[in-house]
Design a protein around this motif. Structure first.
Motif, PDB file in Angstrom:
ATOM      1  N   LYS A  14       0.832  -1.203   0.000  1.00 25.75           N
ATOM      2  CA  LYS A  14       0.000   0.000   0.000  1.00 25.75           C
ATOM      3  C   LYS A  14       0.865   1.251   0.000  1.00 25.75           C
ATOM      4  O   LYS A  14       1.848   1.353   0.730  1.00 25.75           O
ATOM      5  CB  LYS A  14      -0.921   0.019   1.217  1.00 25.75           C
ATOM      6  CG  LYS A  14      -1.870   1.216   1.216  1.00 25.75           C
ATOM      7  CD  LYS A  14      -2.724   1.244   2.460  1.00 25.75           C
ATOM      8  CE  LYS A  14      -3.645   2.448   2.443  1.00 25.75           C
ATOM      9  NZ  LYS A  14      -2.933   3.724   2.479  1.00 25.75           N
ATOM     10  N   VAL A  15       0.483   2.197  -0.830  1.00 26.58           N
ATOM     11  CA  VAL A  15       1.186   3.479  -0.912  1.00 26.58           C
ATOM     12  C   VAL A  15       1.252   4.118   0.475  1.00 26.58           C
ATOM     13  O   VAL A  15       0.248   4.192   1.191  1.00 26.58           O
ATOM     14  CB  VAL A  15       0.477   4.418  -1.906  1.00 26.58           C
ATOM     15  CG1 VAL A  15       1.023   5.838  -1.806  1.00 26.58           C
ATOM     16  CG2 VAL A  15       0.621   3.889  -3.330  1.00 26.58           C
ATOM     17  N   GLY A  16       2.455   4.561   0.857  1.00 29.76           N
ATOM     18  CA  GLY A  16       2.645   5.212   2.147  1.00 29.76           C
ATOM     19  C   GLY A  16       3.038   4.285   3.275  1.00 29.76           C
ATOM     20  O   GLY A  16       3.379   4.744   4.366  1.00 29.76           O
ATOM     21  N   THR A  17       2.997   2.967   3.046  1.00 29.63           N
ATOM     22  CA  THR A  17       3.418   2.009   4.068  1.00 29.63           C
ATOM     23  C   THR A  17       4.752   1.390   3.668  1.00 29.63           C
ATOM     24  O   THR A  17       5.181   1.489   2.517  1.00 29.63           O
ATOM     25  CB  THR A  17       2.372   0.903   4.275  1.00 29.63           C
ATOM     26  OG1 THR A  17       2.237   0.139   3.062  1.00 29.63           O
ATOM     27  CG2 THR A  17       1.025   1.501   4.642  1.00 29.63           C
ATOM     28  N   THR A  70       3.821   6.309  -4.793  1.00 29.98           N
ATOM     29  CA  THR A  70       2.865   6.408  -5.896  1.00 29.98           C
ATOM     30  C   THR A  70       2.343   5.022  -6.244  1.00 29.98           C
ATOM     31  O   THR A  70       2.961   4.002  -5.922  1.00 29.98           O
ATOM     32  CB  THR A  70       3.516   7.021  -7.149  1.00 29.98           C
ATOM     33  OG1 THR A  70       4.637   6.216  -7.536  1.00 29.98           O
ATOM     34  CG2 THR A  70       3.972   8.443  -6.894  1.00 29.98           C
ATOM     35  N   LYS A  71       1.227   4.994  -6.910  1.00 27.73           N
ATOM     36  CA  LYS A  71       0.614   3.750  -7.336  1.00 27.73           C
ATOM     37  C   LYS A  71       1.322   3.201  -8.572  1.00 27.73           C
ATOM     38  O   LYS A  71       1.776   3.955  -9.421  1.00 27.73           O
ATOM     39  CB  LYS A  71      -0.860   4.008  -7.648  1.00 27.73           C
ATOM     40  CG  LYS A  71      -1.649   2.805  -8.114  1.00 27.73           C
ATOM     41  CD  LYS A  71      -3.075   3.216  -8.420  1.00 27.73           C
ATOM     42  CE  LYS A  71      -3.878   2.059  -8.991  1.00 27.73           C
ATOM     43  NZ  LYS A  71      -5.262   2.459  -9.325  1.00 27.73           N
ATOM     44  N   LYS A  94       5.219  -3.057  -6.154  1.00 25.17           N
ATOM     45  CA  LYS A  94       4.096  -2.336  -6.746  1.00 25.17           C
ATOM     46  C   LYS A  94       3.389  -1.532  -5.665  1.00 25.17           C
ATOM     47  O   LYS A  94       3.030  -2.069  -4.611  1.00 25.17           O
ATOM     48  CB  LYS A  94       3.118  -3.325  -7.383  1.00 25.17           C
ATOM     49  CG  LYS A  94       1.963  -2.677  -8.125  1.00 25.17           C
ATOM     50  CD  LYS A  94       1.081  -3.747  -8.765  1.00 25.17           C
ATOM     51  CE  LYS A  94      -0.044  -3.122  -9.573  1.00 25.17           C
ATOM     52  NZ  LYS A  94      -0.920  -4.149 -10.184  1.00 25.17           N
ATOM     53  N   GLY A  95       3.223  -0.252  -5.917  1.00 27.28           N
ATOM     54  CA  GLY A  95       2.457   0.583  -4.995  1.00 27.28           C
ATOM     55  C   GLY A  95       0.970   0.371  -5.239  1.00 27.28           C
ATOM     56  O   GLY A  95       0.490   0.490  -6.363  1.00 27.28           O
TER      57      GLY A  95
END
Length: 277
Positions: A14-17, A70-71, A94-95
């Motif tokens: 997950k983005v941000g983790t 980013t995704k 992969k985000g």
């Protein structure tokens, strides 16, 4: 210099983790392996430690961290500057971003009798790519309750949340169901109306009178509302049926014995025993 594994795949994060994996560096030579620099060429991938020395025949671990901002698919090269010729390890990941979708987007319980409970469900679907983690599901009004209190929904999957409405007073009532989750937090509006119970619903055994009891076979049944009477033997055999009018009703049983009187009307039902001598 031998790196195991020779490449790393973090898959979806997950983005941000942040996720971490390790590479084991083994020195299969006869002299100390001196790594003066370990670096990543992309900021989303970081390494620790930045330098390393591995004795002959020994091993050491290098931690790679992936924190996508980013995704989408991302990759990097981890470079080792060492006295055995310099080396690289390819890393990728992969985000991902989970996405919250609630169906229906609001709930209307319409009318529910005061003191009764009605239930409806909300389907939560994760239309994103990472796991949707809902750490708290709560209602801001006591007459509306939810179950479960937490939930995790895999990418592409769905799960149900049950909302219960038990009005304690008559009139329109509403609440907000709040979801604390890793996709931005969300709410679902719920409403309903408490209806006063009809007087007939409050009929209980004390409001139905049978007299005299014991009787000679001729007795009366008083009911507050129209209904039906079934006279049953103790063995369960139906002896007689009779329609009852509101108020006093005359009943005759010719054969002595103990009988059960099943008295039922709209929204009420009571059972009484009578002795016929």
């Amino acid at each position: 210099f031998v790196a195991t594994p020779s490449s790393l795949d973090f898959k979806g994060i997950k983005v941000g983790t942040t996720a971490q994996k390790t590479i084991t560096i083994k020195n299969t030579g006869e002299a100390a392996l001196k790594i003066s620099k370990i670096v990543s060429n992309k900021a989303a991938f970081t390494v620790s430690p930045a330098t390393l020395e591995v004795a002959a025949g020994a091993s050491a671990k290098v931690t790679i961290s992936f924190k996508p901002t980013t995704k989408g698919a991302q990759s990097a090269t981890i470079s080792f500057t060492d006295n055995a010729g310099n080396h690289t390890v390819a890393v990728k990941g992969k985000g991902t971003v989970p996405k919250f979708a609630a169906t229906p987007s609001s709930l209307d319980f319409a009318s529910v009798k005061v003191g009764k409970t009605a239930q409806k469900t909300i389907t939560i679907k994760n239309t994103g790519e990472g796991a949707l983690r809902i750490s708290k599901i709560v209602s801001n009004k006591a007459v509306f309750t939810v179950s479960p209190a937490t939930l995790e929904v895999a990418a592409g999957a769905s799960a149900k949340v049950t909302v219960s409405f038990k009005p304690t007073a008559a009139g329109a009532q509403s609440a907000t169901i709040s979801f604390t989750d890793n996709a931005g937090n969300h709410t679902v509006a719920v409403k309903g109306k408490g209806d006063k119970p009809n007087a007939i619903e409050n009929v209980n055994a004390s409001q139905v009178s049978i007299y005299p009891n014991p009787s000679s076979g001729h007795f009366f049944v008083d009911v507050p509302n129209a209904g039906n009477l079934q006279v049953m033997s103790l063995s369960g055999k139906l002896v007689e049926t009779k329609k009852l009018q509101e108020g006093k009703n005359e009943v005759n049983i010719n054969k002595p014995g103990v009988y059960l009187l099943k008295i039922a009307g709209k929204d009420f039902s009571v059972v009484k025993k009578i002795i016929v001598k």
